[in-house]
Design a protein around this motif. Structure first.
Motif, PDB file in Angstrom:
ATOM      1  N   TYR A  35      21.398 -36.503  25.297  1.00 38.61           N
ATOM      2  CA  TYR A  35      21.688 -36.582  23.977  1.00 38.61           C
ATOM      3  C   TYR A  35      22.315 -35.116  23.645  1.00 38.61           C
ATOM      4  O   TYR A  35      22.138 -34.168  24.735  1.00 38.61           O
ATOM      5  CB  TYR A  35      20.516 -36.631  23.008  1.00 38.61           C
ATOM      6  CG  TYR A  35      19.388 -35.548  22.984  1.00 38.61           C
ATOM      7  CD1 TYR A  35      19.452 -34.650  21.918  1.00 38.61           C
ATOM      8  CD2 TYR A  35      18.256 -35.386  23.513  1.00 38.61           C
ATOM      9  CE1 TYR A  35      18.662 -33.550  21.731  1.00 38.61           C
ATOM     10  CE2 TYR A  35      17.408 -34.350  23.712  1.00 38.61           C
ATOM     11  CZ  TYR A  35      17.659 -33.593  22.711  1.00 38.61           C
ATOM     12  OH  TYR A  35      16.540 -32.497  22.490  1.00 38.61           O
ATOM     13  N   TYR A 184      31.711 -26.513  20.443  1.00 38.58           N
ATOM     14  CA  TYR A 184      30.940 -25.666  20.428  1.00 38.58           C
ATOM     15  C   TYR A 184      31.343 -24.361  20.639  1.00 38.58           C
ATOM     16  O   TYR A 184      32.425 -24.076  21.088  1.00 38.58           O
ATOM     17  CB  TYR A 184      30.201 -26.134  21.869  1.00 38.58           C
ATOM     18  CG  TYR A 184      29.339 -27.282  22.080  1.00 38.58           C
ATOM     19  CD1 TYR A 184      27.943 -27.417  21.404  1.00 38.58           C
ATOM     20  CD2 TYR A 184      30.063 -28.609  22.382  1.00 38.58           C
ATOM     21  CE1 TYR A 184      27.350 -28.502  21.525  1.00 38.58           C
ATOM     22  CE2 TYR A 184      29.100 -29.753  22.381  1.00 38.58           C
ATOM     23  CZ  TYR A 184      27.976 -29.839  21.926  1.00 38.58           C
ATOM     24  OH  TYR A 184      27.164 -31.147  21.858  1.00 38.58           O
ATOM     25  N   TYR A 200      14.742 -23.445  20.657  1.00 44.19           N
ATOM     26  CA  TYR A 200      13.617 -23.965  21.549  1.00 44.19           C
ATOM     27  C   TYR A 200      12.515 -22.971  21.692  1.00 44.19           C
ATOM     28  O   TYR A 200      11.208 -23.194  21.746  1.00 44.19           O
ATOM     29  CB  TYR A 200      14.190 -24.247  22.947  1.00 44.19           C
ATOM     30  CG  TYR A 200      15.072 -25.448  22.861  1.00 44.19           C
ATOM     31  CD1 TYR A 200      15.194 -26.208  21.927  1.00 44.19           C
ATOM     32  CD2 TYR A 200      15.711 -25.724  24.072  1.00 44.19           C
ATOM     33  CE1 TYR A 200      15.998 -27.259  21.866  1.00 44.19           C
ATOM     34  CE2 TYR A 200      16.562 -26.936  24.222  1.00 44.19           C
ATOM     35  CZ  TYR A 200      17.071 -27.799  22.943  1.00 44.19           C
ATOM     36  OH  TYR A 200      17.741 -28.678  23.015  1.00 44.19           O
TER      37      TYR A 200
HETATM   38  N1  LIG Z   1       8.846 -30.272  19.951  1.00 42.72           N
HETATM   39  C1  LIG Z   1       9.826 -30.524  20.634  1.00 42.72           C
HETATM   40  O1  LIG Z   1       9.315 -31.235  21.855  1.00 42.72           O
HETATM   41  C2  LIG Z   1      11.345 -30.756  20.273  1.00 42.72           C
HETATM   42  C3  LIG Z   1      12.004 -31.586  21.125  1.00 42.72           C
HETATM   43  C4  LIG Z   1      13.386 -31.857  20.782  1.00 42.72           C
HETATM   44  C5  LIG Z   1      13.888 -30.858  19.912  1.00 42.72           C
HETATM   45  N2  LIG Z   1      13.032 -30.095  19.218  1.00 42.72           N
HETATM   46  C6  LIG Z   1      13.620 -29.096  18.096  1.00 42.72           C
HETATM   47  O2  LIG Z   1      14.650 -29.839  17.562  1.00 42.72           O
HETATM   48  C7  LIG Z   1      15.703 -29.234  17.094  1.00 42.72           C
HETATM   49  C8  LIG Z   1      16.977 -29.680  17.640  1.00 42.72           C
HETATM   50  O3  LIG Z   1      17.047 -29.887  19.305  1.00 42.72           O
HETATM   51  P1  LIG Z   1      18.094 -29.963  19.904  1.00 42.72           P
HETATM   52  O4  LIG Z   1      17.674 -30.653  21.251  1.00 42.72           O
HETATM   53  O5  LIG Z   1      18.971 -31.053  19.345  1.00 42.72           O
HETATM   54  O6  LIG Z   1      18.778 -28.745  20.063  1.00 42.72           O
HETATM   55  P2  LIG Z   1      20.272 -28.122  20.522  1.00 42.72           P
HETATM   56  O7  LIG Z   1      20.624 -28.897  21.709  1.00 42.72           O
HETATM   57  O8  LIG Z   1      20.225 -26.828  20.640  1.00 42.72           O
HETATM   58  O9  LIG Z   1      21.221 -28.493  19.239  1.00 42.72           O
HETATM   59  C9  LIG Z   1      20.927 -28.473  18.130  1.00 42.72           C
HETATM   60  C10 LIG Z   1      22.277 -28.684  17.031  1.00 42.72           C
HETATM   61  O10 LIG Z   1      23.238 -27.586  16.802  1.00 42.72           O
HETATM   62  C11 LIG Z   1      24.306 -28.077  17.466  1.00 42.72           C
HETATM   63  N3  LIG Z   1      24.769 -26.977  18.366  1.00 42.72           N
HETATM   64  C12 LIG Z   1      24.026 -26.529  19.547  1.00 42.72           C
HETATM   65  N4  LIG Z   1      24.384 -25.760  20.130  1.00 42.72           N
HETATM   66  C13 LIG Z   1      25.732 -25.327  19.793  1.00 42.72           C
HETATM   67  C14 LIG Z   1      26.814 -24.726  19.700  1.00 42.72           C
HETATM   68  N5  LIG Z   1      26.643 -23.855  20.766  1.00 42.72           N
HETATM   69  N6  LIG Z   1      27.910 -24.744  18.888  1.00 42.72           N
HETATM   70  C15 LIG Z   1      27.780 -25.410  17.734  1.00 42.72           C
HETATM   71  N7  LIG Z   1      26.931 -26.588  17.748  1.00 42.72           N
HETATM   72  C16 LIG Z   1      25.907 -26.318  18.482  1.00 42.72           C
HETATM   73  C17 LIG Z   1      24.021 -29.530  18.128  1.00 42.72           C
HETATM   74  O11 LIG Z   1      25.142 -30.350  18.166  1.00 42.72           O
HETATM   75  P3  LIG Z   1      25.432 -31.205  19.166  1.00 42.72           P
HETATM   76  O12 LIG Z   1      24.157 -32.634  18.906  1.00 42.72           O
HETATM   77  O13 LIG Z   1      26.600 -31.853  18.995  1.00 42.72           O
HETATM   78  O14 LIG Z   1      25.012 -30.663  20.726  1.00 42.72           O
HETATM   79  C18 LIG Z   1      22.887 -29.779  17.488  1.00 42.72           C
HETATM   80  O15 LIG Z   1      23.171 -30.522  16.322  1.00 42.72           O
HETATM   81  C19 LIG Z   1      15.375 -27.779  17.696  1.00 42.72           C
HETATM   82  O16 LIG Z   1      14.916 -26.848  16.584  1.00 42.72           O
HETATM   83  C20 LIG Z   1      14.208 -28.011  18.644  1.00 42.72           C
HETATM   84  O17 LIG Z   1      13.655 -26.972  18.910  1.00 42.72           O
HETATM   85  C21 LIG Z   1      11.872 -30.205  19.226  1.00 42.72           C
END
Ligand SMILES: NC(=O)c1ccc[n+]([C@@H]2O[C@H](COP(=O)([O-])OP(=O)(O)OC[C@H]3O[C@@H](n4cnc5c(N)ncnc54)[C@H](OP(=O)(O)O)[C@@H]3O)[C@@H](O)[C@H]2O)c1
Length: 260
Positions: A35, A184, A200
């Motif tokens: 994802y 990104y 994270y």
């Molecule tokens: N407790 C748990 O086990 C668990 C599990 C999963 C997630 N979470 C939490 O849920 C939140 C989201 O998780 P995630 O896996 O979706 O995090 P992520 O991959 O870092 O992405 C977070 C959001 O920011 C965007 N994004 C990330 N890097 C970017 C960049 N360099 N430039 C522009 N946009 C960027 C992503 O867009 P895209 O979607 O287009 O990449 C997404 O909308 C986090 O705070 C994480 O800690 C917790």
């Protein structure tokens, strides 16, 4: 059902989460969950990301709340202040994660794999139940004296710090697309100074702190699961940033400042 019967079910579910955590760690080291940036474009069954996040994260708050308050009512238990604080911290994070966070996401065209929604929904419902049950029934949490126990106090400081790091990092990432772009960029500020996955890092610190406050096997197992899920993904994000951006800050680590 009696509390002791529910306790036996909870034990089985805790072993299940522990095994799942080990499998998740190995599995996501080998292949990153598809994802976000790791989607390959050939996933057949997907949902728009906004409802997907709303659906799969919400059992964390309702399963916890229904278990905690439902069993308190049925079994005539009155939760102590430490238990209520643990409940409040859990709820504030998951109401944010399942309701506010998806609505703040900028890229509304983004998709999320259906399999991830189904897995996330099931896992979160189980996790909400085991932790709600643990916080209500753990004997040390029935005593208000736990409020001044060093584990509770240190855990609260760690959990709030983690919550802040996570919340701030979410905001920095969301703002990268405030101009309407969908690609990104390199994130800067907050703990991104030190690591590629500050969100994270904050999430892991939050649940380690909460586990210390609760001092229950369920809290510890959830903290371990969070690490097993997010640490390999952070390594994968870091490799991705290094490949995509030749000018990526060389001293930035993946998830643990100065170390990893
Ligand atoms: N407790 C748990 O086990 C668990 C599990 C999963 C997630 N979470 C939490 O849920 C939140 C989201 O998780 P995630 O896996 O979706 O995090 P992520 O991959 O870092 O992405 C977070 C959001 O920011 C965007 N994004 C990330 N890097 C970017 C960049 N360099 N430039 C522009 N946009 C960027 C992503 O867009 P895209 O979607 O287009 O990449 C997404 O909308 C986090 O705070 C994480 O800690 C917790």
């Amino acid at each position: 059902m009696t509390l002791s019967e529910l306790g036996s079910i909870q034990q089985v579910l805790l072993i299940f989460i522990l095994v799942l955590g080990a499998l998740t760690f190995v599995g996501t080291l080998i292949k990153t969950n598809t994802y976000g940036r790791h989607m390959q474009g050939n996933e057949k069954l997907t949902l728009p990301a906004l409802p997907a996040w709303l659906i799969f994260e919400c059992p964390q708050w309702w399963a916890f709340a229904v278990t905690f308050w439902g069993l308190a009512l049925v079994h005539d238990l009155s939760p102590s202040l430490p238990a209520i604080l643990l409940f409040a911290l859990w709820q504030s994070h998951y109401l944010y994660r399942s309701l506010v966070y998806p609505l703040r996401m900028q890229d509304r065209a983004k998709r999320f794999p259906l399999a991830g929604v189904v897995f996330g929904f099931g896992f979160n419902a189980i996790n909400g139940f085991v932790n709600g049950f643990a916080v209500l029934t753990a004997s040390h949490l029935m005593d208000s004296a736990w409020l001044s126990d060093p584990r509770f106090v240190a855990g609260l400081v760690i959990a709030v710090s983690g919550w802040w790091i996570n919340f701030q990092a979410d905001g920095i990432l969301i703002n990268l697309r405030s101009d309407g772009s969908t690609g990104y960029k390199i994130p800067f500020g907050g703990m991104f100074r030190y690591v590629s996955s500050a969100n994270y890092l904050g999430e892991i610190v939050l649940w380690c702190g909460w586990a210390l406050m609760a001092f229950t096997p369920a809290g510890l197992i959830f903290a371990l699961f969070t690490i097993s899920n997010l640490l390999p993904r952070a390594l994968s994000h870091h490799r991705w940033y290094l490949q995509k951006f030749p000018d990526y800050p060389a001293d930035r680590k993946a998830i643990i400042p100065k170390l990893l």
